[in-house]
Scaffold this motif. Structure first.
Motif, PDB file in Angstrom:
ATOM      1  N   ASN A 152      33.634  37.242  36.296  1.00 36.75           N
ATOM      2  CA  ASN A 152      34.291  36.606  37.436  1.00 36.75           C
ATOM      3  C   ASN A 152      35.770  36.973  37.420  1.00 36.75           C
ATOM      4  OD1 ASN A 152      35.745  34.787  35.738  1.00 36.75           O
ATOM      5  ND2 ASN A 152      34.025  33.367  35.728  1.00 36.75           N
ATOM      6  N   ALA A 153      36.516  36.530  38.422  1.00 33.07           N
ATOM      7  CA  ALA A 153      37.910  36.940  38.575  1.00 33.07           C
ATOM      8  C   ALA A 153      38.774  36.531  37.379  1.00 33.07           C
ATOM      9  CB  ALA A 153      38.488  36.354  39.860  1.00 33.07           C
ATOM     10  N   GLU A 154      38.589  35.304  36.886  1.00 36.88           N
ATOM     11  CA  GLU A 154      39.399  34.821  35.766  1.00 36.88           C
ATOM     12  C   GLU A 154      39.086  35.598  34.495  1.00 36.88           C
ATOM     13  OE1 GLU A 154      39.057  30.623  35.288  1.00 36.88           O
ATOM     14  OE2 GLU A 154      40.124  30.154  37.138  1.00 36.88           O
ATOM     15  N   GLU A 155      37.802  35.880  34.267  1.00 36.39           N
ATOM     16  CA  GLU A 155      37.411  36.651  33.091  1.00 36.39           C
ATOM     17  C   GLU A 155      37.974  38.070  33.162  1.00 36.39           C
ATOM     18  OE1 GLU A 155      33.131  34.349  32.284  1.00 36.39           O
ATOM     19  OE2 GLU A 155      33.217  36.208  33.453  1.00 36.39           O
ATOM     20  N   GLN A 156      37.902  38.661  34.352  1.00 39.44           N
ATOM     21  CA  GLN A 156      38.393  40.025  34.524  1.00 39.44           C
ATOM     22  C   GLN A 156      39.898  40.103  34.287  1.00 39.44           C
ATOM     23  OE1 GLN A 156      36.249  42.810  35.237  1.00 39.44           O
ATOM     24  NE2 GLN A 156      38.125  43.735  34.409  1.00 39.44           N
ATOM     25  N   ASN A 157      40.612  39.079  34.729  1.00 35.54           N
ATOM     26  CA  ASN A 157      42.062  39.052  34.522  1.00 35.54           C
ATOM     27  C   ASN A 157      42.413  39.063  33.034  1.00 35.54           C
ATOM     28  OD1 ASN A 157      42.691  39.038  37.240  1.00 35.54           O
ATOM     29  ND2 ASN A 157      42.823  36.798  37.377  1.00 35.54           N
ATOM     30  N   ILE A 158      41.664  38.286  32.239  1.00 36.91           N
ATOM     31  CA  ILE A 158      41.916  38.251  30.795  1.00 36.91           C
ATOM     32  C   ILE A 158      41.564  39.588  30.161  1.00 36.91           C
ATOM     33  CG2 ILE A 158      41.080  37.263  28.616  1.00 36.91           C
ATOM     34  CD1 ILE A 158      41.092  34.540  29.918  1.00 36.91           C
ATOM     35  N   TYR A 181      50.675  32.179  29.532  1.00 36.60           N
ATOM     36  CA  TYR A 181      51.966  32.492  30.160  1.00 36.60           C
ATOM     37  C   TYR A 181      51.798  33.582  31.217  1.00 36.60           C
ATOM     38  CZ  TYR A 181      56.691  34.377  30.657  1.00 36.60           C
ATOM     39  OH  TYR A 181      57.878  34.848  31.158  1.00 36.60           O
ATOM     40  N   HIS A 182      51.115  34.672  30.859  1.00 40.11           N
ATOM     41  CA  HIS A 182      50.955  35.792  31.788  1.00 40.11           C
ATOM     42  C   HIS A 182      50.074  35.416  32.990  1.00 40.11           C
ATOM     43  CE1 HIS A 182      53.100  38.659  29.382  1.00 40.11           C
ATOM     44  NE2 HIS A 182      52.333  38.460  28.344  1.00 40.11           N
ATOM     45  N   LEU A 183      49.057  34.592  32.738  1.00 44.36           N
ATOM     46  CA  LEU A 183      48.139  34.204  33.811  1.00 44.36           C
ATOM     47  C   LEU A 183      48.656  33.026  34.626  1.00 44.36           C
ATOM     48  CD1 LEU A 183      44.854  34.459  31.714  1.00 44.36           C
ATOM     49  CD2 LEU A 183      45.524  36.018  33.547  1.00 44.36           C
ATOM     50  N   LYS A 184      49.702  32.361  34.081  1.00 41.81           N
ATOM     51  CA  LYS A 184      50.264  31.161  34.722  1.00 41.81           C
ATOM     52  C   LYS A 184      49.172  30.098  34.909  1.00 41.81           C
ATOM     53  CE  LYS A 184      54.003  33.657  36.998  1.00 41.81           C
ATOM     54  NZ  LYS A 184      54.884  33.414  35.861  1.00 41.81           N
ATOM     55  N   GLN A 185      48.419  29.874  33.834  1.00 46.38           N
ATOM     56  CA  GLN A 185      47.351  28.876  33.830  1.00 46.38           C
ATOM     57  C   GLN A 185      47.523  27.965  32.615  1.00 46.38           C
ATOM     58  OE1 GLN A 185      43.612  30.955  33.712  1.00 46.38           O
ATOM     59  NE2 GLN A 185      43.842  31.831  35.756  1.00 46.38           N
ATOM     60  N   PRO A 186      47.017  26.731  32.671  1.00 44.06           N
ATOM     61  CA  PRO A 186      47.053  25.852  31.501  1.00 44.06           C
ATOM     62  C   PRO A 186      46.229  26.442  30.355  1.00 44.06           C
ATOM     63  CG  PRO A 186      46.512  24.617  33.489  1.00 44.06           C
ATOM     64  CD  PRO A 186      46.435  26.066  33.853  1.00 44.06           C
TER      65      PRO A 186
END
Length: 366
Positions: free
Chosen positions: A309-315, A332-337
């Protein structure tokens, strides 16, 4: 790092009650340093580690005003500044939980050498100790190692001078700000180090070389390196502190044995006796024990055939680009908790796509 980002990181230097580990946790939980400064006090209190008492102490606006005063100096003096989330930050030091939020540097600094070694020892170096250091540096010059030390009297400055003579990169880690050199007699050597290496400190400009700063800076020397070598040392002293810190960071420590009746051999003999350091008698022993004589095998790359999925691909994309990363860096890079990133990482681990390492660090498993 932009000037605004630098100001935000500098602000933490002026917030009372926030240690390094807490600061990193708060930044990660906020989803980035910009978000931390925009949270209300109620939102701050909801963060793990932010007690009511701590939140009352945190004066973000006042801290930023103080940070503003240092920005012009850093720019005017052409100092390099590295935050702990930057790819330019010393990569080995990133693995240490108490690594500084910011490092200030001067010179041509490159922290990406394949092999980096700390050479430390007594301020009262003997001819025997100086001979050992020269043998090490001669060998290191053949393999283009980087040498880190503390610019102090004795073994430290002898190692730095030899590195300059042999054309090796060498970094002096200071216990004060970059607006001065201590001891002043080493100013010329420090200047020569700038061409290939330079100076590094966690202390703001204007910080004096107070006694309590030097044990603190020793953790940076230990954390930056693959191995720490204690050449000569008394039974107590800064070089032993560096060795113990390197032990705590799971880094290799080496020591040269010496005459049991000589005061500046007692520290090395003690480290060896307590099994806190490997005994070495030459650079050959070091290279053998570190397995540096053998060439590394070529990496095998296996293609991924996974539907992400999009979040997994970003990582996955981040880890492919930046290699090994901590969960705080990813957040920090993803700007997510951190909690959200943690869930995604767990899913990727189940799929065999990501591998977890000690210290909540991650890399691609293929």
């Amino acid at each position: 790092m932009t000037k605004e980002e630098l100001k935000l990181f500098l602000g933490f230097q002026f917030m009372k009650g926030i240690g390094i580990k807490t600061a990193k946790s708060l930044i990660a939980q906020s989803g980035g340093i910009e978000n931390f400064y925009s949270l209300s006090k109620v939102q701050l209190k909801n963060l793990e580690g932010a007690s009511d008492k701590l939140v009352q102490k945190i004066k973000r606006k006042e801290a930023l005003k103080e940070a503003e005063e240092y920005l012009d100096f850093l720019t005017r003096e052409d100092l390099s500044v590295f935050n702990y989330l930057s790819p330019l930050y010393p990569r080995r030091l990133k693995h240490c939980a108490d690594a500084p939020l910011l490092l200030f540097g001067k010179g041509n600094l490159d922290f990406d050498y394949p092999k980096t070694v700390a050479i430390v020892g007594t301020r009262n170096a003997t001819p025997y100790g100086k001979m050992l250091v020269e043998e090490l540096i001669q060998k290191f010059a053949e393999h283009k190692l980087q040498v880190v030390s503390g610019l102090a009297y004795g073994i430290d400055i002898h190692a730095h001078k030899l590195c300059v003579n042999y054309g090796l990169s060498t970094v002096g880690v200071l216990g004060h700000g970059l607006d001065r050199i201590y001891p002043a007699i080493h100013k010329n050597t420090a200047q020569q180090m700038m061409a290939k290496g330079g100076l590094l400190t966690e202390f703001l400009p204007g910080t004096k070389p107070d006694r309590e700063n030097f044990p603190t800076r020793n953790r940076i020397v230990a954390g930056m390196c693959d191995a720490t070598i204690v050449v000569e040392s008394g039974e107590k002293g800064g070089s032993l502190i560096t060795a113990y810190l390197a032990n705590d960071y799971n880094r290799d420590v080496f020591a040269f044995p010496g005459d049991v009746n000589k005061p500046y051999s007692k520290g090395c003999n003690k480290l060896i006796r307590l099994q806190r350091a490997h005994l070495i008698s030459s650079s050959e022993d070091l290279f053998y024990l570190m397995n540096w004589e053998k060439s590394a095998p070529e990496a095998v790359q296996i293609p991924l055939f996974l539907e992400l999925n999009a979040e997994e691909q970003n990582i996955v994309d981040l880890l492919r680009d930046k290699n090994e990363q901590s969960i705080d860096e990813l957040a920090y890079h993803l700007k997510q908790p951190v909690s959200q990133v943690s869930t995604t990482l767990l899913n990727l681990e189940f799929q065999g796509c990501v591998k977890s390492l000690p210290g909540k660090r991650y890399l691609l498993a293929v």
